[in-house]
Structures are given as C-alpha cells and as structure tokens.
Design a protein around this motif. Structure first.
Motif, PDB file in Angstrom:
ATOM      1  N   GLY A 151      35.575  40.354   7.177  1.00 50.57           N
ATOM      2  CA  GLY A 151      34.762  39.845   8.264  1.00 50.57           C
ATOM      3  C   GLY A 151      34.002  38.575   7.941  1.00 50.57           C
ATOM      4  O   GLY A 151      33.419  37.961   8.846  1.00 50.57           O
ATOM      5  N   ARG A 152      33.978  38.186   6.686  1.00 53.10           N
ATOM      6  CA  ARG A 152      33.284  36.950   6.308  1.00 53.10           C
ATOM      7  C   ARG A 152      34.047  35.742   6.865  1.00 53.10           C
ATOM      8  O   ARG A 152      35.283  35.747   6.908  1.00 53.10           O
ATOM      9  CB  ARG A 152      33.173  36.833   4.792  1.00 53.10           C
ATOM     10  CG  ARG A 152      32.216  37.807   4.135  1.00 53.10           C
ATOM     11  CD  ARG A 152      32.328  37.709   2.626  1.00 53.10           C
ATOM     12  NE  ARG A 152      32.183  36.327   2.166  1.00 53.10           N
ATOM     13  CZ  ARG A 152      32.588  35.896   0.969  1.00 53.10           C
ATOM     14  NH1 ARG A 152      33.202  36.734   0.136  1.00 53.10           N
ATOM     15  NH2 ARG A 152      32.399  34.636   0.631  1.00 53.10           N
ATOM     16  N   PRO A 153      33.340  34.706   7.294  1.00 51.78           N
ATOM     17  CA  PRO A 153      34.021  33.531   7.836  1.00 51.78           C
ATOM     18  C   PRO A 153      34.838  32.813   6.761  1.00 51.78           C
ATOM     19  O   PRO A 153      34.508  32.858   5.576  1.00 51.78           O
ATOM     20  CB  PRO A 153      32.871  32.648   8.336  1.00 51.78           C
ATOM     21  CG  PRO A 153      31.679  33.101   7.549  1.00 51.78           C
ATOM     22  CD  PRO A 153      31.867  34.565   7.327  1.00 51.78           C
ATOM     23  N   VAL A 154      35.894  32.170   7.198  1.00 47.21           N
ATOM     24  CA  VAL A 154      36.764  31.408   6.299  1.00 47.21           C
ATOM     25  C   VAL A 154      36.665  29.936   6.692  1.00 47.21           C
ATOM     26  O   VAL A 154      36.928  29.558   7.830  1.00 47.21           O
ATOM     27  CB  VAL A 154      38.222  31.894   6.405  1.00 47.21           C
ATOM     28  CG1 VAL A 154      39.162  30.973   5.636  1.00 47.21           C
ATOM     29  CG2 VAL A 154      38.336  33.329   5.888  1.00 47.21           C
ATOM     30  N   ASP A 155      36.268  29.112   5.746  1.00 46.68           N
ATOM     31  CA  ASP A 155      36.096  27.687   6.008  1.00 46.68           C
ATOM     32  C   ASP A 155      37.389  26.895   5.829  1.00 46.68           C
ATOM     33  O   ASP A 155      37.574  25.844   6.455  1.00 46.68           O
ATOM     34  CB  ASP A 155      35.028  27.109   5.078  1.00 46.68           C
ATOM     35  CG  ASP A 155      33.679  27.772   5.282  1.00 46.68           C
ATOM     36  OD1 ASP A 155      33.011  27.439   6.276  1.00 46.68           O
ATOM     37  OD2 ASP A 155      33.304  28.614   4.456  1.00 46.68           O
ATOM     38  N   GLY A 156      38.256  27.380   4.953  1.00 47.64           N
ATOM     39  CA  GLY A 156      39.486  26.640   4.711  1.00 47.64           C
ATOM     40  C   GLY A 156      40.579  27.490   4.109  1.00 47.64           C
ATOM     41  O   GLY A 156      40.331  28.580   3.569  1.00 47.64           O
ATOM     42  N   ILE A 157      41.789  26.996   4.228  1.00 49.61           N
ATOM     43  CA  ILE A 157      42.981  27.659   3.691  1.00 49.61           C
ATOM     44  C   ILE A 157      43.721  26.635   2.846  1.00 49.61           C
ATOM     45  O   ILE A 157      44.020  25.529   3.309  1.00 49.61           O
ATOM     46  CB  ILE A 157      43.897  28.150   4.831  1.00 49.61           C
ATOM     47  CG1 ILE A 157      43.139  29.094   5.772  1.00 49.61           C
ATOM     48  CG2 ILE A 157      45.141  28.834   4.263  1.00 49.61           C
ATOM     49  CD1 ILE A 157      43.769  29.196   7.152  1.00 49.61           C
ATOM     50  N   ILE A 158      44.020  26.989   1.598  1.00 49.81           N
ATOM     51  CA  ILE A 158      44.769  26.099   0.705  1.00 49.81           C
ATOM     52  C   ILE A 158      46.173  26.656   0.540  1.00 49.81           C
ATOM     53  O   ILE A 158      46.359  27.783   0.081  1.00 49.81           O
ATOM     54  CB  ILE A 158      44.097  25.998  -0.669  1.00 49.81           C
ATOM     55  CG1 ILE A 158      42.643  25.562  -0.540  1.00 49.81           C
ATOM     56  CG2 ILE A 158      44.873  25.028  -1.566  1.00 49.81           C
ATOM     57  CD1 ILE A 158      41.846  25.703  -1.833  1.00 49.81           C
ATOM     58  N   LEU A 159      47.152  25.867   0.914  1.00 50.71           N
ATOM     59  CA  LEU A 159      48.552  26.244   0.742  1.00 50.71           C
ATOM     60  C   LEU A 159      49.127  25.444  -0.418  1.00 50.71           C
ATOM     61  O   LEU A 159      49.210  24.210  -0.355  1.00 50.71           O
ATOM     62  CB  LEU A 159      49.339  25.960   2.022  1.00 50.71           C
ATOM     63  CG  LEU A 159      50.869  25.988   1.908  1.00 50.71           C
ATOM     64  CD1 LEU A 159      51.366  27.362   1.475  1.00 50.71           C
ATOM     65  CD2 LEU A 159      51.514  25.572   3.224  1.00 50.71           C
ATOM     66  N   LEU A 160      49.527  26.125  -1.479  1.00 57.50           N
ATOM     67  CA  LEU A 160      50.165  25.448  -2.593  1.00 57.50           C
ATOM     68  C   LEU A 160      51.657  25.302  -2.314  1.00 57.50           C
ATOM     69  O   LEU A 160      52.298  26.209  -1.788  1.00 57.50           O
ATOM     70  CB  LEU A 160      49.950  26.219  -3.901  1.00 57.50           C
ATOM     71  CG  LEU A 160      48.501  26.358  -4.390  1.00 57.50           C
ATOM     72  CD1 LEU A 160      48.483  26.915  -5.805  1.00 57.50           C
ATOM     73  CD2 LEU A 160      47.766  25.031  -4.335  1.00 57.50           C
ATOM     74  N   GLY A 161      52.207  24.162  -2.685  1.00 59.62           N
ATOM     75  CA  GLY A 161      53.620  23.887  -2.427  1.00 59.62           C
ATOM     76  C   GLY A 161      54.545  24.740  -3.270  1.00 59.62           C
ATOM     77  O   GLY A 161      54.130  25.479  -4.156  1.00 59.62           O
ATOM     78  N   GLY A 162      55.820  24.614  -2.989  1.00 59.89           N
ATOM     79  CA  GLY A 162      56.821  25.385  -3.705  1.00 59.89           C
ATOM     80  C   GLY A 162      57.702  26.199  -2.778  1.00 59.89           C
ATOM     81  O   GLY A 162      58.647  26.852  -3.213  1.00 59.89           O
ATOM     82  N   ARG A 212      44.570  33.183  12.801  1.00 57.86           N
ATOM     83  CA  ARG A 212      43.525  34.188  12.637  1.00 57.86           C
ATOM     84  C   ARG A 212      42.151  33.541  12.477  1.00 57.86           C
ATOM     85  O   ARG A 212      41.141  34.071  12.941  1.00 57.86           O
ATOM     86  CB  ARG A 212      43.815  35.073  11.413  1.00 57.86           C
ATOM     87  CG  ARG A 212      42.870  36.262  11.280  1.00 57.86           C
ATOM     88  CD  ARG A 212      43.033  36.984   9.961  1.00 57.86           C
ATOM     89  NE  ARG A 212      44.400  37.438   9.728  1.00 57.86           N
ATOM     90  CZ  ARG A 212      44.784  38.060   8.613  1.00 57.86           C
ATOM     91  NH1 ARG A 212      43.899  38.296   7.642  1.00 57.86           N
ATOM     92  NH2 ARG A 212      46.028  38.440   8.458  1.00 57.86           N
ATOM     93  N   TYR A 213      42.135  32.384  11.808  1.00 55.30           N
ATOM     94  CA  TYR A 213      40.880  31.665  11.580  1.00 55.30           C
ATOM     95  C   TYR A 213      41.009  30.271  12.193  1.00 55.30           C
ATOM     96  O   TYR A 213      41.248  29.281  11.486  1.00 55.30           O
ATOM     97  CB  TYR A 213      40.584  31.566  10.082  1.00 55.30           C
ATOM     98  CG  TYR A 213      40.564  32.912   9.388  1.00 55.30           C
ATOM     99  CD1 TYR A 213      39.525  33.806   9.586  1.00 55.30           C
ATOM    100  CD2 TYR A 213      41.602  33.285   8.527  1.00 55.30           C
ATOM    101  CE1 TYR A 213      39.499  35.044   8.955  1.00 55.30           C
ATOM    102  CE2 TYR A 213      41.596  34.515   7.888  1.00 55.30           C
ATOM    103  CZ  TYR A 213      40.552  35.388   8.107  1.00 55.30           C
ATOM    104  OH  TYR A 213      40.528  36.620   7.492  1.00 55.30           O
TER     105      TYR A 213
END
Length: 275
Positions: free
Chosen positions: A77-88, A119-120
């Motif tokens: 339930g905590r807010p998410v400020d960002g999403i990091i997608l690593l390549g590959g 979702r975010y």
C-alpha cells in the motif's frame, strides 16, 4: 578496461563454450599418434560431462540460491515514486533491423513493468540499458523499449531513458546520476530473479535505495527442482546464466562494485516482505 576484459574472458570460460572447446582439444590431440589415447579419453570425458551438465538438474541447483535470495514483491500500500527497468529483455540490434521490438526469454522484465506502470499511474519509469556488447553497432535497448511503451499508451512524460550503461554497475551509477532520488522515495527495481542480488548490491553501493521486484524465474519449487532437463541446450543455457551470475557477484565484490559478496534483503529498501 574491466568491461572488455570481463566480456572476452567470459566468452572463453562460459561452461558450454569451455566444454565444447575441451572436446575439440581432445579430438585434435587424438590426431597425433603419441597423444591419441589422451585425446580420445579427454574427448570422451568432456562429452559425458556435457551430457550430465545439460540433462541433470545441476543448473537448477546453481540458480536456485540466486532466485530465492529475494522474495516476490508484496504490495503493502505504500506509494511508488518510480520503476526501474534493467535491460536484457530486448534484442536491440534485431529490433532496430526489423523496425519492431524483439524480446528474448527475459521478456517478463518488460511485461511486468507495463503492468506496474498501470498499477502505479503516477510513478516515473526509468529504462536503464545501453549497448552491452564488445562491438557496438549503435543499437541501444532503452530507447527501443521507450518507443514501445509510448505506442501502448504510456505517457512519454513519465519515461526516463538511461542508454549509456553497458554493465549492471553502470546501470546503477548512471541511474543515480539521472534520477538523483530524494530521501523517502520508493523505486521498484525490475530485473530477473537470478540477477537481483548483484543488481541490488550495485544500487546500494551507488546510494540509490531500491525495492526489489524480481521476475523471470527460471527454477521451479518442490519435486520439480530435481527433475532433469528435456534437452541438453536448455540445461547448458541455464548453467551458463547461473555460473555467469556467481562469477559476476565474486568479481563485483572483489573490485569494490558491491559492498557484500551476496547482497540480500537487508541491502534493499524493500526489506524482506513476501507474497
């Protein structure tokens, strides 16, 4: 220099490449009369080793500790400020040549990031991946994925592109430089489960706290853990992946790129929450 040395050294020491090289060495030696017995024995021994390593669940045992190091993400339930997608997950050169995104067996990295983006809806999306090859052809993964995200309706204003990195350590360093995360921000790190320990380790070293979001699991649980592989290629491929990751962990720790040999939940911002 570290990048080029590691790439070249790994090419020759990759288990599948090394096994084939030793079999060929044995065959070459068998052409010489004085070394025929040694050559035949060498080829036979490493042929049997190739079959055993490819079919027996040895690769699963190599991968399992890596994949079990971090539990599946739990939405608390905590807010998410960002999403990091690593390549590959995307073949940049093929995608560039065909004009269409070409994913590989790690496609879950991209698919789960899309799910998280919905979702975010307020979270920024950082795609971190350059050209991780020795001979660069100008194709980098991050812009290709970013363009794909835009075509499926993800707001371009949310997307950040980091396309200089060639290694996991550079993923972390350049991402930190680009984002400059503020204290208290929560960033989810999306990468393969077997790659998560090293990834968390370098982000922790770069002073970029992340919450692990492991995907792309290659191992099963329970009795399936001990089942043989259906083909030599499948077992050897997973053995290559697992061995490379363990070597990477040792190399990163030895060269100061991570603070711990086997980073765990205590090194991430996500704690040890499980599903």
């Amino acid at each position: 220099m570290f990048y080029y040395v590691s790439k070249i050294a790994w090419f020759f020491t990759t288990p599948s490449n090394l096994l084939i090289s030793l079999i060929l060495l044995g065959l070459i030696l068998s052409l010489f009369k004085r070394m025929r017995r040694l050559g035949i024995g060498l080829s036979l021994a490493f042929t049997l080793a190739t079959v055993a390593l490819g079919l027996l669940p040895i690769a699963t045992y190599v991968l399992l500790p890596l994949e079990e190091r971090f539990p599946a993400f739990h939405d608390d339930g905590r807010p998410v400020d960002g999403i990091i997608l690593l390549g590959g997950a995307v073949e940049a050169s093929d995608s560039k040549a065909l004009g269409s995104i070409v994913a590989n067996e790690a496609a879950e990295r991209v698919l789960d990031t899309i799910q998280l983006a919905h979702r975010y809806p307020k979270a920024r999306i950082l795609i971190s991946s350059g050209a991780g090859t020795v001979f660069r052809d100008g194709a980098t993964e991050a812009p290709i994925i970013a363009d794909y995200f835009k075509t499926i309706g993800i707001d371009p204003a949310r997307i950040l592109i980091e396309d200089r990195s060639r290694t996991t350590a550079e993923n972390a360093a350049y991402s930190q430089e680009l984002v400059k995360p503020r204290e208290g921000e929560r960033w989810l790190l999306v990468t393969s489960a077997w790659h998560m320990p090293r990834a968390v380790g370098v982000f922790e070293k770069a002073a970029f706290p992340v919450t692990p979001y492991p995907v792309d699991f290659r191992t099963a649980r329970g009795l399936r853990t001990h089942l043989p592989f259906a083909s030599l290629s499948e077992g050897l491929r997973r053995l290559d992946i697992g061995t490379k990751e363990w070597v990477g962990l040792i190399g990163y720790y030895a060269t100061g790129r991570t603070a711990r040999l086997f980073p765990g939940p205590q090194d991430s911002a996500g704690g040890s929450a499980s599903r």
